[in-house]
Design an enzyme around this catalytic site. Sequence first.
Site, PDB file in Angstrom:
ATOM      1  CD  GLU A   4      -2.819  -0.888   2.151  1.00 47.72           C
ATOM      2  OE1 GLU A   4      -3.100   0.330   2.911  1.00 47.72           O
ATOM      3  OE2 GLU A   4      -3.830  -1.655   2.441  1.00 47.72           O
ATOM      4  CG  HIS A  43      -5.072   4.592   2.654  1.00 46.41           C
ATOM      5  ND1 HIS A  43      -6.098   5.502   3.281  1.00 46.41           N
ATOM      6  CD2 HIS A  43      -5.564   3.354   2.645  1.00 46.41           C
ATOM      7  CE1 HIS A  43      -6.791   4.685   3.617  1.00 46.41           C
ATOM      8  NE2 HIS A  43      -6.611   3.337   3.163  1.00 46.41           N
ATOM      9  CG  HIS A  74      -8.032   0.323  -0.104  1.00 50.65           C
ATOM     10  ND1 HIS A  74      -9.510   0.358   0.232  1.00 50.65           N
ATOM     11  CD2 HIS A  74      -7.441   0.763   1.005  1.00 50.65           C
ATOM     12  CE1 HIS A  74      -9.594   0.694   1.597  1.00 50.65           C
ATOM     13  NE2 HIS A  74      -8.252   1.098   1.853  1.00 50.65           N
ATOM     14  CG  ASP A  95      -9.254   2.945   5.544  1.00 51.87           C
ATOM     15  OD1 ASP A  95      -8.104   3.050   5.802  1.00 51.87           O
ATOM     16  OD2 ASP A  95      -9.681   2.498   4.694  1.00 51.87           O
TER      17      ASP A  95
HETATM   18 ZN    ZN Z   1      -7.601   1.745   3.685  1.00 52.84          ZN
END
Ligand code: ZN
Length: 129
Positions: free
Chosen positions: A22, A67, A69, A80
């Site tokens: 990630e 961020h 996924h 989150d």
């Molecule tokens: Zn996330």
Amino acid sequence: MKIAKDTLSFILEVSRSSVPLEFAGMLQATGDIITDVVIVPGTESSEESAVMQLFMLPNISTIGTVHSHPSGNRKPSSFDLELFDRKGMYHIITGAPFDMSSWTCYDVKGEKIRLEVVEYDFKEENENW
Ligand code: ZN
């Protein structure tokens, strides 16, 4: 709020090249346009650790987080949502295949919000340095 097209392209590019890991970062704005991303170093592979890295950042002047996924599911996780509530107003999640429409912006409550993508002249900005 708006986001510079080049900044968005950069975010999607880094997200794509980070796979299977990630990518996580903090968003900075110039006026009402998101123009910069502060990348969080050493982000690890799980959803939980990407978010934890963001939690550990000092409170630098940022307006939100971003961020990725890698799974492609851009729905915010419970981690989150906890992050969104603590780190600014605008939170972008990118997901595979990381093209120009592979992203969603959320508010602190995890509700989708619309970010307008605009052209921004970074060159002019650099001349002032
Ligand atoms: Zn996330």
